[in-house]
Design an enzyme around this catalytic site. Sequence first.
Site, PDB file in Angstrom:
ATOM      1  CG  ASP A  43      -1.651   1.248   1.494  1.00 31.64           C
ATOM      2  OD1 ASP A  43      -1.670   2.108   0.595  1.00 31.64           O
ATOM      3  OD2 ASP A  43      -2.237   1.382   2.589  1.00 31.64           O
ATOM      4  CE  LYS A 105      -2.091   6.966  -2.812  1.00 33.20           C
ATOM      5  NZ  LYS A 105      -2.447   6.003  -1.762  1.00 33.20           N
ATOM      6  CD  GLU A 206      -5.005   3.547  -2.371  1.00 29.54           C
ATOM      7  OE1 GLU A 206      -5.882   4.333  -1.968  1.00 29.54           O
ATOM      8  OE2 GLU A 206      -3.849   3.917  -2.621  1.00 29.54           O
ATOM      9  CG  ASP A 228      -8.957   4.619   0.899  1.00 26.47           C
ATOM     10  OD1 ASP A 228      -8.429   5.186   1.878  1.00 26.47           O
ATOM     11  OD2 ASP A 228      -8.303   3.963   0.071  1.00 26.47           O
TER      12      ASP A 228
END
Length: 603
Positions: A43, A105, A206, A228
């Site tokens: 992850d 990210k 994800e 999320d």
Amino acid sequence: MGNDAHPPQTPPVVPTGAPAIDVGLPDRPVAPARLSRISIGIDLGTSNSCAAVVQDGRPRVIPSRDGYNTIPSMVALNQRNRVVVGRHAKGQLLFNPSRTVHGAKRLVGRAFDSSVVQSMLPHFPYDVVAGEDGFCAVRLGPLTLSMVQVQALVLREVKGVAENFLGEEVNRAVITVPAYYSEQQRAAVRRAGALAGLHVERILNEPTAASLAYAWGRNVKERVLVYDLGGGTFDASVLELADRVYQVISTGGDTFLGGVDFDDRIVAFLVREFEKLHGPYKWDAVARSRLADAAERAKCALSEQESFPVHLPYLATVDGKPTALDTTLTRAGLEALVAPLVERTVQTCARVLDDKGLEPRDVDEVILVGGQSRMPLVQERIRSFFGKAPSKAVHPDEAVAIGAALLAHSLNSAEGVVLIDVVPISIGVGLPGGGGRVKRVIERNTPLPVRKEYQLATTKDDQKTFDLWIFEGEGATVAECQYLGTIQLTGLPRGGKGSVRIAVAFELGEECLLAVRAREIGSGREVEVVFTTKGTPDEVKKRLEKEASYAAAGIERPPGAGAAPPGHDGPPASTGSREIPRPASPPEPATGLKGLWSRITGR
Ligand code: AMP
């Protein structure tokens, strides 16, 4: 999404004459000589990354050398000009913020001169610049790193932690990305993995990973919504889970909404409190970094308690005297500051449900993932919106890595799982003569893999090339969408205007990576497809206005074009197919059609 990244033409800003600092990464991806026995799940988070592995049939998180379950996704250049990663990088964040990269990210796979990046620039304490390819890079003193290199360094650290824990080489991994990541962001992560020495077996969304962790070994038959909310991105996805089939039916999100935005609101509050007493103040990078750190600590503490004192001694110098910040933040105060952000997430959930004609009550379970979902206000809003409390079945920090590890294991075992994902963002073509309008080719939420074919005809006698401007986004115009690049069909046969007809196929594979293939209809002969990223959206828009319209050329969908039917195997008999090239990319997985249902079984 708003007008966004387009691969720009800005020249690189790598300082000339800078001393070379060896970051220990290859210039281009090198495939591992031998694939390792073990494959792990990673992850790759905004704030933290986490790795997991399946051992003796059970998934487990891989602890770092110092016993933590997560690794800070940070890279820094220390005072001795050495690159440090993970916890070492985090250790210098407070006193060396301009040389410490976090939140990569959000920037990886984004063009530097896109409006979304330009609008975010003031929020980054480090120097974000245009890399050689025009995508975002970061300048840390004498060193310029592309965001792909930053992510590669984080991944290499994760790889090292896994090898240390498992006692053997690990060079195979499934890496997760937000479901709402664009095609370019996915390609960038794949490349980062390859630079880190990893054979990336799959880029996994994800929420799909979290659902795998949720449903593993429980034989559920449910419709779930994965909420999320991590450090920098938000995704909401609805999945239908039945036995070993994990089907995403709708997805949406915001790659610029996460915990750091909550922290920013608190920082603004702290600054207001300070300036109320001492007047306007010019904050330097170190003071800002201390404020951001205090804001995050207060926010996390307020998930457990009702009020939190913020005391920052020597934060500023007022009238020549060191001055502290002293205030108290209450949970109610925090909630008032961030309620609009939480509301944005709920609106996304509503839209994602609405896209499929679903109501909140149609969801059996809400699965919370991402550290920011621990906030009580988030959980209360979920409860009030869905009419039920969110599930506690998975660990918000670990579920995604666990799910990735389960997929990595499943890829290598007979117990396959079936993952069906959807296109997160619509793909379209800029219409010449259309005043900057974009024609959708593939709609969002279309199941993957998908293939759509269009026919085009030349608009001039003896036309040698044909340009197609490719965009991503839900907007109706070029300005509202993200420019992905221009597909140029070259070497067309001679012929009168309108006599040469070309079939152009857009294919999005299981990982949502785009391939474009073209053939001349009369002869079936290949048409060379060249991908270029020249031109800013403005230039492209101007060109589109000038060009003759496709309508005159008869853009049309041939009968039967659309999503590939189940069982369809391979692209049409075209030798002119061409994956969109990315310089020095690792070999991409085959993106040809494998049927609507991608059964993942052993090798
Ligand atoms: P992730 O990207 O999933 O690691 O999420 C990290 C984000 O979650 C950061 O912005 C953290 O500040 C936030 N976070 C972690 N723990 C908590 C907590 N207990 N309450 C509120 N936010 C938290």
